[in-house]
Design a protein around this motif. Structure first.
Motif, PDB file in Angstrom:
ATOM      1  N   GLU A   3      29.078 113.493  13.991  1.00 20.85           N
ATOM      2  CA  GLU A   3      30.442 112.999  13.832  1.00 20.85           C
ATOM      3  C   GLU A   3      30.495 111.527  14.224  1.00 20.85           C
ATOM      4  OE1 GLU A   3      32.708 115.632  16.313  1.00 20.85           O
ATOM      5  OE2 GLU A   3      32.883 117.101  14.703  1.00 20.85           O
ATOM      6  N   THR A   4      31.434 110.814  13.611  1.00 20.58           N
ATOM      7  CA  THR A   4      31.558 109.380  13.867  1.00 20.58           C
ATOM      8  C   THR A   4      33.005 109.033  14.196  1.00 20.58           C
ATOM      9  OG1 THR A   4      29.776 108.863  12.317  1.00 20.58           O
ATOM     10  CG2 THR A   4      31.274 107.069  12.866  1.00 20.58           C
ATOM     11  N   GLN A  16      33.523  97.744  23.931  1.00 21.58           N
ATOM     12  CA  GLN A  16      32.179  98.278  24.192  1.00 21.58           C
ATOM     13  C   GLN A  16      32.242  99.497  25.105  1.00 21.58           C
ATOM     14  OE1 GLN A  16      29.225  97.335  22.915  1.00 21.58           O
ATOM     15  NE2 GLN A  16      30.098  95.686  21.702  1.00 21.58           N
ATOM     16  N   LEU A  17      33.112  99.446  26.103  1.00 21.29           N
ATOM     17  CA  LEU A  17      33.259 100.577  27.026  1.00 21.29           C
ATOM     18  C   LEU A  17      33.825 101.800  26.304  1.00 21.29           C
ATOM     19  CD1 LEU A  17      33.135 101.768  29.870  1.00 21.29           C
ATOM     20  CD2 LEU A  17      35.371 100.738  30.311  1.00 21.29           C
ATOM     21  N   ILE A  18      34.793 101.593  25.423  1.00 18.95           N
ATOM     22  CA  ILE A  18      35.357 102.701  24.645  1.00 18.95           C
ATOM     23  C   ILE A  18      34.251 103.365  23.830  1.00 18.95           C
ATOM     24  CG2 ILE A  18      36.897 103.290  22.728  1.00 18.95           C
ATOM     25  CD1 ILE A  18      38.723 100.947  23.746  1.00 18.95           C
ATOM     26  N   ALA A  19      33.464 102.552  23.132  1.00 17.53           N
ATOM     27  CA  ALA A  19      32.374 103.093  22.305  1.00 17.53           C
ATOM     28  C   ALA A  19      31.348 103.838  23.163  1.00 17.53           C
ATOM     29  CB  ALA A  19      31.702 101.970  21.528  1.00 17.53           C
ATOM     30  N   ARG A  20      31.026 103.291  24.317  1.00 13.78           N
ATOM     31  CA  ARG A  20      30.052 103.949  25.193  1.00 13.78           C
ATOM     32  C   ARG A  20      30.563 105.293  25.696  1.00 13.78           C
ATOM     33  NH1 ARG A  20      29.023 101.046  30.429  1.00 13.78           N
ATOM     34  NH2 ARG A  20      30.018 102.761  31.478  1.00 13.78           N
ATOM     35  N   TYR A  28      28.948 109.941  17.922  1.00  7.97           N
ATOM     36  CA  TYR A  28      28.557 108.588  17.531  1.00  7.97           C
ATOM     37  C   TYR A  28      29.801 107.726  17.366  1.00  7.97           C
ATOM     38  CZ  TYR A  28      26.664 104.687  14.893  1.00  7.97           C
ATOM     39  OH  TYR A  28      26.325 103.439  14.476  1.00  7.97           O
ATOM     40  N   SER A  29      29.748 106.500  17.876  1.00 14.50           N
ATOM     41  CA  SER A  29      30.850 105.559  17.685  1.00 14.50           C
ATOM     42  C   SER A  29      30.283 104.271  17.115  1.00 14.50           C
ATOM     43  CB  SER A  29      31.578 105.284  19.003  1.00 14.50           C
ATOM     44  OG  SER A  29      30.702 104.707  19.936  1.00 14.50           O
ATOM     45  N   GLU A  44      32.556 105.399   5.718  1.00 14.59           N
ATOM     46  CA  GLU A  44      31.841 105.830   6.927  1.00 14.59           C
ATOM     47  C   GLU A  44      32.100 107.310   7.238  1.00 14.59           C
ATOM     48  OE1 GLU A  44      29.716 104.069   8.884  1.00 14.59           O
ATOM     49  OE2 GLU A  44      29.915 102.253   7.663  1.00 14.59           O
ATOM     50  N   ASN A  45      33.119 107.884   6.605  1.00 17.72           N
ATOM     51  CA  ASN A  45      33.510 109.284   6.803  1.00 17.72           C
ATOM     52  C   ASN A  45      33.737 109.631   8.282  1.00 17.72           C
ATOM     53  OD1 ASN A  45      34.182 111.851   5.883  1.00 17.72           O
ATOM     54  ND2 ASN A  45      32.085 112.601   6.126  1.00 17.72           N
ATOM     55  N   PRO A  46      34.565 108.831   8.970  1.00 15.64           N
ATOM     56  CA  PRO A  46      34.771 109.092  10.397  1.00 15.64           C
ATOM     57  C   PRO A  46      35.705 110.270  10.642  1.00 15.64           C
ATOM     58  CG  PRO A  46      36.188 107.309   9.721  1.00 15.64           C
ATOM     59  CD  PRO A  46      35.346 107.672   8.515  1.00 15.64           C
ATOM     60  N   LYS A  47      35.571 110.859  11.818  1.00 18.34           N
ATOM     61  CA  LYS A  47      36.487 111.909  12.261  1.00 18.34           C
ATOM     62  C   LYS A  47      37.728 111.306  12.893  1.00 18.34           C
ATOM     63  CE  LYS A  47      34.073 115.549  11.265  1.00 18.34           C
ATOM     64  NZ  LYS A  47      34.488 116.480  10.243  1.00 18.34           N
ATOM     65  N   GLY A  48      37.658 110.035  13.285  1.00 19.73           N
ATOM     66  CA  GLY A  48      38.792 109.363  13.897  1.00 19.73           C
ATOM     67  C   GLY A  48      38.584 107.868  13.949  1.00 19.73           C
ATOM     68  N   ILE A  49      39.682 107.153  14.165  1.00 12.56           N
ATOM     69  CA  ILE A  49      39.676 105.697  14.257  1.00 12.56           C
ATOM     70  C   ILE A  49      40.405 105.312  15.535  1.00 12.56           C
ATOM     71  CG2 ILE A  49      40.460 103.536  13.172  1.00 12.56           C
ATOM     72  CD1 ILE A  49      40.645 105.215  10.513  1.00 12.56           C
ATOM     73  N   ILE A  50      39.839 104.370  16.277  1.00 12.61           N
ATOM     74  CA  ILE A  50      40.498 103.830  17.464  1.00 12.61           C
ATOM     75  C   ILE A  50      40.768 102.354  17.221  1.00 12.61           C
ATOM     76  CG2 ILE A  50      40.252 103.280  19.920  1.00 12.61           C
ATOM     77  CD1 ILE A  50      38.611 105.843  20.214  1.00 12.61           C
ATOM     78  N   LEU A  51      42.006 101.952  17.410  1.00  9.04           N
ATOM     79  CA  LEU A  51      42.381 100.544  17.346  1.00  9.04           C
ATOM     80  C   LEU A  51      42.351 100.036  18.776  1.00  9.04           C
ATOM     81  CD1 LEU A  51      45.508 100.821  15.000  1.00  9.04           C
ATOM     82  CD2 LEU A  51      43.098 100.633  14.344  1.00  9.04           C
ATOM     83  N   SER A  52      41.408  99.137  19.083  1.00 14.62           N
ATOM     84  CA  SER A  52      41.252  98.674  20.459  1.00 14.62           C
ATOM     85  C   SER A  52      42.406  97.780  20.877  1.00 14.62           C
ATOM     86  CB  SER A  52      39.937  97.898  20.611  1.00 14.62           C
ATOM     87  OG  SER A  52      40.080  96.576  20.116  1.00 14.62           O
ATOM     88  N   GLY A  53      42.413  97.446  22.117  1.00 11.29           N
ATOM     89  CA  GLY A  53      43.356  96.460  22.620  1.00 11.29           C
ATOM     90  C   GLY A  53      42.903  95.072  22.214  1.00 11.29           C
ATOM     91  N   GLY A  54      43.578  94.070  22.721  1.00 10.10           N
ATOM     92  CA  GLY A  54      43.215  92.687  22.431  1.00 10.10           C
ATOM     93  C   GLY A  54      44.173  91.749  23.125  1.00 10.10           C
ATOM     94  N   PRO A  55      43.816  90.475  23.207  1.00  4.48           N
ATOM     95  CA  PRO A  55      44.627  89.516  23.959  1.00  4.48           C
ATOM     96  C   PRO A  55      45.826  88.944  23.210  1.00  4.48           C
ATOM     97  CG  PRO A  55      42.660  88.449  23.122  1.00  4.48           C
ATOM     98  CD  PRO A  55      42.550  89.907  22.752  1.00  4.48           C
ATOM     99  N   SER A  56      45.960  89.223  21.935  1.00  3.02           N
ATOM    100  CA  SER A  56      47.029  88.620  21.128  1.00  3.02           C
ATOM    101  C   SER A  56      48.350  89.355  21.266  1.00  3.02           C
ATOM    102  CB  SER A  56      46.625  88.626  19.651  1.00  3.02           C
ATOM    103  OG  SER A  56      45.466  87.862  19.449  1.00  3.02           O
ATOM    104  N   SER A  57      49.410  88.708  20.816  1.00  4.26           N
ATOM    105  CA  SER A  57      50.715  89.336  20.634  1.00  4.26           C
ATOM    106  C   SER A  57      50.844  89.618  19.146  1.00  4.26           C
ATOM    107  CB  SER A  57      51.848  88.427  21.079  1.00  4.26           C
ATOM    108  OG  SER A  57      51.836  88.255  22.476  1.00  4.26           O
TER     109      SER A  57
END
Length: 170
Positions: A3-4, A16-20, A28-29, A44-57
């Motif tokens: 699974e991805t 990187q921490l989220i993926a780890r 697999y991430s 990629e046929n993923p089972k899910g998608i994560i939208l990470s955080g970030g410094p922008s508004s």
């Protein structure tokens, strides 16, 4: 690991921490840039998608955006911090600067455990790092799962589209 999970990186120091952590769960991430197309993600046929955080508004003129078609793929999406705000804004909600910034420990009051918080106590400590917040939810069936003293829409879920969002860093 068959699974991805795709992690779209919006510049978070935690991508990187989220993926780890996902890999530690024997899944697999793959970290991909925020501008990856929905078609490339589907391939990629993923089972899910994560939208990470970030410094922008999200309302800044040059804020990084994802392909809006990602929310139409039928693949579960979890938006974290900036990822939550971007998902809400993309779907018609509003993001504004909060009255107070939240950095560090905060308490999350879980109002509806659902799948996301099943088995957890009704009040948990979380890690916040934001100055903006969701001020208006989009129409279409988002449920509030949790809030903090400063953030009404701290954890949300749209069951019909399998969309989740959290303002904090898990």
């Amino acid at each position: 690991m068959s699974e991805t999970i795709i992690v779209l990186d919006f510049g978070s120091q935690y991508s990187q921490l989220i993926a780890r952590r996902i890999r530690e769960c024997r899944v697999y991430s793959k970290i991909m840039p925020y501008h990856t197309t929905a078609a490339a993600i589907r391939a990629e046929n993923p089972k899910g998608i994560i939208l990470s955080g970030g410094p922008s508004s999200v309302y800044s003129p040059n804020a990084p955006k994802c392909d809006p078609a990602i929310f139409e793929l039928g693949i579960p999406v979890l938006g974290i911090c900036y990822g939550l705000q971007l998902m809400i804004q993309t779907l018609g909600g509003e993001i504004t600067r909060g009255k107070a910034r939240e950095y560090g420990k905060a308490m999350l009051d879980i109002v509806e455990p659902g799948e996301l918080f099943m088995g957890l106590s009704p009040r948990i400590q979380v890690w916040m790092s934001h100055g903006d917040k969701v001020s208006k939810m989009p129409e279409g069936g988002f449920k509030v799962l949790g809030s903090s003293g400063n953030t009404e829409f701290c954890a949300v879920h749209m069951p019909s589209r399998n969309l989740y969002g959290i303002q904090f860093h898990p």
